[in-house]
Design a protein around this motif. Structure first.
Motif, short mmCIF file in Angstrom:
data_model
loop_
_atom_site.label_atom_id
_atom_site.label_comp_id
_atom_site.label_asym_id
_atom_site.label_seq_id
_atom_site.Cartn_x
_atom_site.Cartn_y
_atom_site.Cartn_z
N MET A 1 0.84 -1.20 0.00
CA MET A 1 0.00 0.00 0.00
C MET A 1 0.87 1.24 0.00
O MET A 1 0.57 2.24 -0.67
CB MET A 1 -0.93 0.00 1.22
N ARG A 2 1.95 1.20 0.75
CA ARG A 2 2.83 2.38 0.80
C ARG A 2 3.43 2.67 -0.59
O ARG A 2 3.50 3.81 -1.02
CB ARG A 2 3.95 2.14 1.83
N GLN B 1 0.42 0.22 -12.19
CA GLN B 1 -0.95 0.55 -12.59
C GLN B 1 -1.41 -0.33 -13.75
O GLN B 1 -2.55 -0.81 -13.77
CB GLN B 1 -1.02 2.04 -12.98
N VAL B 2 -0.51 -0.56 -14.73
CA VAL B 2 -0.84 -1.41 -15.88
C VAL B 2 -1.13 -2.84 -15.41
O VAL B 2 -2.11 -3.46 -15.84
CB VAL B 2 0.31 -1.41 -16.91
N ASN C 1 -6.38 -9.85 -2.17
CA ASN C 1 -7.61 -10.03 -1.41
C ASN C 1 -8.75 -10.48 -2.30
O ASN C 1 -9.61 -11.26 -1.89
CB ASN C 1 -7.97 -8.72 -0.69
N ARG C 2 -8.73 -10.01 -3.59
CA ARG C 2 -9.77 -10.43 -4.53
C ARG C 2 -9.39 -11.73 -5.23
O ARG C 2 -10.21 -12.63 -5.42
CB ARG C 2 -10.01 -9.33 -5.56
N SER C 3 -8.14 -11.82 -5.64
CA SER C 3 -7.73 -12.95 -6.47
C SER C 3 -7.83 -14.28 -5.73
O SER C 3 -8.12 -15.32 -6.33
CB SER C 3 -6.29 -12.76 -6.97
N THR D 1 4.25 -6.43 -6.34
CA THR D 1 3.47 -5.36 -5.68
C THR D 1 2.03 -5.37 -6.17
O THR D 1 1.08 -5.29 -5.38
CB THR D 1 4.12 -4.00 -5.97
N ALA D 2 1.83 -5.48 -7.49
CA ALA D 2 0.49 -5.48 -8.06
C ALA D 2 -0.30 -6.70 -7.59
O ALA D 2 -1.50 -6.61 -7.26
CB ALA D 2 0.57 -5.45 -9.58
N LEU D 3 0.35 -7.86 -7.54
CA LEU D 3 -0.33 -9.08 -7.09
C LEU D 3 -0.72 -8.99 -5.61
O LEU D 3 -1.75 -9.51 -5.18
CB LEU D 3 0.58 -10.30 -7.31
N THR D 4 0.11 -8.32 -4.82
CA THR D 4 -0.19 -8.13 -3.39
C THR D 4 -1.46 -7.30 -3.23
O THR D 4 -2.34 -7.61 -2.41
CB THR D 4 1.00 -7.46 -2.68
#
Length: 852
Positions: free
Chosen positions: A680-681, A747-748, A709-711, A702-705
């Motif tokens: 998050m940071r 972001q991508v 919660n959803r995946s 980072t993106a997978l982290t």
């Protein structure tokens, strides 16, 4: 007068006959000598070939003898009992068969002579008692380096005694074979071999070894130069031809012939024979014997022939003199006629005479008539005044320099007239020479080709127009055909062929009436008649039959040509017309749809701006929250570690074990909270617009982290074939460096992950869902592939998937996420593509690999 001419004629014939006879005899002598030389060379070369064959035969017989010795009972007796009685008898018999045999030796592998049988100068057999060790001899060195198990033939060498050359000189070649720990050696007197061969062959001028040292020389003091005069060799007599003689099998030169004679499979000598020493002198002497007789007989024949021919020629000369008188009269008459012809030429042929400087010295009346100048206005002026200014000075100077060298020149020239107009001429320039063949000027002949040039220009313009019409004919969208009044095709273009699916050859073999329905034949016959009367018929819609028998709705126009024997037939497809009508009908609705779409876009942009503002606020809030959470989390983590030490210090008990197990679970929970806070940071911190060195694998983690919660509720995610687990994170497990903006890439990844999860959730069972991320690199790029099994991208939108407002989601999504992702990747100098594979969608991103 009669006597003087007769005598002159007589002596002229005599001198001519003498010259002819002398020339003939001289030429014949040269030819005769050349023929003898050629035959001599052929004879020498043939003899050298025979010499090679004799050596080959000698070598083969010697080899057979050595093999017989190897297999003989006499040698076997000697090797077993050391008795040489039978061996001596065998060697004595060999001497009778081969007079060239010099000695017979048995040498062990340590170079010790165990037995040596030789012959003295009276051909008596001897046995040497003081045997030597031949380890230092050239022969033994050759044997050791040969590594041959079969018969070995040595180079030619001189006999030595006590390591000194023995006199008189004895040249030897040894034949060696190995048998049961010994070498059997036959030493052959090679000089006797040469003498035997030369009795049946020519005399050799020189015999050399492979390096050009002399074995035999025409001057005996140079024999065996390798041993006695090392500085004297082939280069001293044939320096210019040394390389050819040493390197070529055969070399034929005017003065000598050289040839390699092989004394073994890999050793040879070089024989040189001087050709001038072997001319057939007797043949030349015989020629000289009857040369004088030929001269005398020839002179007598010349005198007889002269007497026979002189009288009739004298009479013929008298007739010629009388005819010359008549000829003079004829010449005078011809001169008058020539004069008249020159006047005619002057009147009708355009000609100009120039001196060597290009000044006009004379012009014809015909040229003056065409150019408008008088002779007085042209003579004495430079020829350049007649050239139109269109010709540049450089071109004129180049032509003039060319013809000044005495060259003829033919070209088309634009000429000036006196009134400043011009005419075209075909000009031919010819150099003029005097009796001493000195260039004295030039003659220019011109032919007026103005009409020809005008016609040619008209013809070129007509060709251009025809080409233009043909280009238009072939490239219009309409099908066009030229047909006669019977309906036969004369010419068609490709669109016509494409409309009805027939090729050109098929159409030319058909009639127009073969392309229509039978019920329409009568209609078209009337249509053709009306076109003949009216000149043209426009825009008639009719059904035609194509090559496949299918009906084709076409619009036809018909125009009659001026010859009233041909029609121009134009066919247009009605499909485009119908499409245009449909477009016109739908245009208003499309305009309304586009207006509504624009309104929706504006609304979406406003929503996006609000959303971005909210996200910025949420990001700032998330950054504050992560900071606030991080402080107590650090406090909890530190105190929990201290508590863990205290638990470990407790005495063993069931409570202690249960507390340790609970500590592991609590520690995993704390680490998970720490990973989420850290991700998050990273996501919430201000985006750095500057590019930096980024580990692409770290950004994916980072993106997978953030999506975990959803995946975890949707499907398992494999990254490089390993399932992602929030509890086991190592951001540097793989290192793939690229120069990019870190937050932009994250972001991508989140956009693509969310899209994939949106599609995967539509599949009923969790076990049937899978999302794979493959990360690898090639020579210049890092490649990231997101691969799902959610059924793939709809084929209606796959080509425009990255366009804004394109989405496959029925209830959510504005269709701008992938467009944003594409722009971000392109800003990083990368590329993104999407395609379907194996019942799923694949998004592939290529980023430039960091160099260095």
């Amino acid at each position: 007068m009669k006597i003087n001419f007769y005598i002159k004629l007589f002596f002229t014939f005599i001198l001519f006959a003498a010259f002819l006879l002398t020339f003939s005899l001289f030429s014949f002598e040269k030819f005769y000598k050349k023929d003898i030389e050629d035959k001599n060379i052929s004879t020498i070369f043939s003899s050298l070939q025979d010499t090679q064959e004799m050596f080959d035969e000698y070598k083969n017989t010697t080899n057979r003898i050595l093999i017989d010795i190897k297999k003989s009972s006499a040698l076997k007796t000697y090797l077993e009992d050391a008795s040489d009685k039978f061996l001596k008898e065998l060697v004595l018999n060999l001497k009778a068969i081969k007079p060239e045999l010099h000695s017979f030796r048995i040498v062990d592998f340590n170079a010790n002579e165990n037995l040596k049988i030789y012959f003295d100068k009276y051909e008596n057999i001897k046995e040497k008692t003081n045997l030597n060790n031949i380890k230092r001899s050239e022969l033994f060195k050759e044997i050791l380096s040969s590594n041959k198990n079969e018969i070995y033939q040595s180079s030619i060498y001189l006999l030595k005694k006590d390591n000194e050359i023995a006199f008189p000189l004895v040249s030897l070649q040894s034949y060696i074979v190995k048998v049961k720990g010994f070498f059997i050696i036959l030493d052959i007197d090679i000089k006797k071999v040469f003498e035997k061969i030369q009795r049946n062959s020519i005399f050799y001028t020189y015999v050399l070894d492979e390096k050009g040292n002399f074995f035999l020389h025409e001057n005996s003091k140079y024999n065996w130069s390798k041993y006695f005069i090392p500085s004297y060799n082939l280069k001293d007599i044939y320096a210019n031809h040394r390389e050819h003689i040493l390197n070529k099998e055969d070399f034929i030169y005017d003065e000598f012939i050289s040839k390699r004679i092989y004394i073994s499979s890999d050793k040879y000598i070089i024989v040189i024979v001087k050709t001038n020493e072997h001319f057939t002198e007797n043949s030349l002497d015989a020629f000289e014997d009857y040369f004088n007789s030929i001269v005398i007989v020839g002179l007598l024949l010349a005198i007889v022939l002269t007497l026979v021919l002189t009288e009739p020629i004298f009479k013929l000369n008298k007739n010629v003199i009388e005819k010359n008188k008549d000829l003079n009269i004829s010449v005078q008459k011809s001169y008058i006629e020539l004069n008249d012809s020159l006047k005619t030429i002057d009147k009708h042929i355009m000609s100009i005479r120039l001196d060597t400087n290009g000044t006009i010295t004379d012009v014809s009346t015909a040229f003056c008539d065409v150019s408008g100048f008088s002779k007085g206005e042209l003579i004495g002026h430079p020829h350049k005044i007649l050239i139109h200014p269109d010709m540049s000075n450089e071109t004129y100077d180049e032509i003039w320099e060319y013809i000044k060298k005495g060259n003829s020149y033919n070209f088309e020239l634009k000429c000036m007239k006196k009134d400043a107009s011009f005419f075209w001429s075909e000009s031919f320039i010819e150099p003029n020479y005097d009796i001493q063949n000195t260039l004295i000027g030039f003659t220019v002949i011109r032919n007026n080709i103005t009409n020809k040039k005008t016609i040619q220009k008209l013809y070129d313009d007509l060709n251009i127009q025809v080409n233009q019409y043909n280009t238009i004919f072939e490239n219009v969208n309409s099908g066009i055909a030229l047909i006669n009044i019977e309906g036969s095709f004369q010419k068609v273009n490709k669109p016509f062929s494409d409309l009805l699916l027939y090729n050109f050859d098929e159409l030319f073999s058909m009639s127009f009436f073969d392309l229509i329905e039978k019920d329409s034949v009568e209609f078209f016959e009337k249509l053709f008649d009306e076109a003949l009367h009216l000149g043209s018929i426009k825009n008639i819609e009719k059904i035609f039959i194509d090559k496949n028998g299918e009906e084709v709705h076409l619009e036809i126009s018909l125009s009659v040509l001026s010859d009233r024997k041909h029609f121009v037939l134009v066919l247009n497809s009605l499909e485009d017309k119908r499409k245009l009508q449909e477009l016109n009908q739908n245009l208003e609705q499309k305009i309304k749809d586009e207006v509504e779409k624009s309104r929706q876009k504006d609304k979406i942009h406003q929503q996006e701006q609000i959303k971005n503002a909210k996200l910025s606020s949420i990001g700032a809030l998330a950054a504050g929250i992560t900071h606030e959470i991080n402080t107590p989390l650090t406090y909890i983590k530190g105190n929990f570690e201290m508590m863990g030490y205290d638990i470990e210090d407790l005495p063993p008990s069931e409570i202690r074990e249960r507390m340790l197990e609970d500590s592991v679970k609590i520690n995993d929970g704390i680490n998970r909270i720490a990973n989420i806070v850290e991700s998050m940071r990273e996501i919430s911190q201000s985006s750095n617009e500057k590019k930096e060195s980024v580990n692409i694998y770290s950004t994916l983690i980072t993106a997978l982290t953030m999506a975990y919660n959803r995946s975890k509720q949707v499907c398992p995610i494999l990254i490089n074939e390993e399932e992602f687990n929030l509890d086991k994170i190592d951001k540097n497990r793989y290192v793939y460096k690229s120069f990019a903006q870190k937050q932009r890439l994250e972001q991508v990844w989140i956009i693509i992950l969310n899209n994939a999860l949106d599609e995967l959730v539509k599949i009923e069972s969790y076990e049937n869902r899978l999302l794979k991320i493959n990360l690898f690199e090639d020579e210049s790029h890092i490649i990231v592939r997101f691969i799902d099994n959610a059924g793939g991208i709809n084929k209606d939108i796959i080509d425009n998937i990255f366009q804004p407002f394109i989405s496959s989601k029925e209830h959510s999504g504005m269709g701008v996420g992938l467009n944003i992702a594409k722009k971000i990747i392109e800003q990083q100098k990368g590329e993104i593509v999407a395609f379907n594979k194996n019942n799923g969608a694949v998004f592939e991103i290529k980023l430039e690999k960091e160099i260095g």
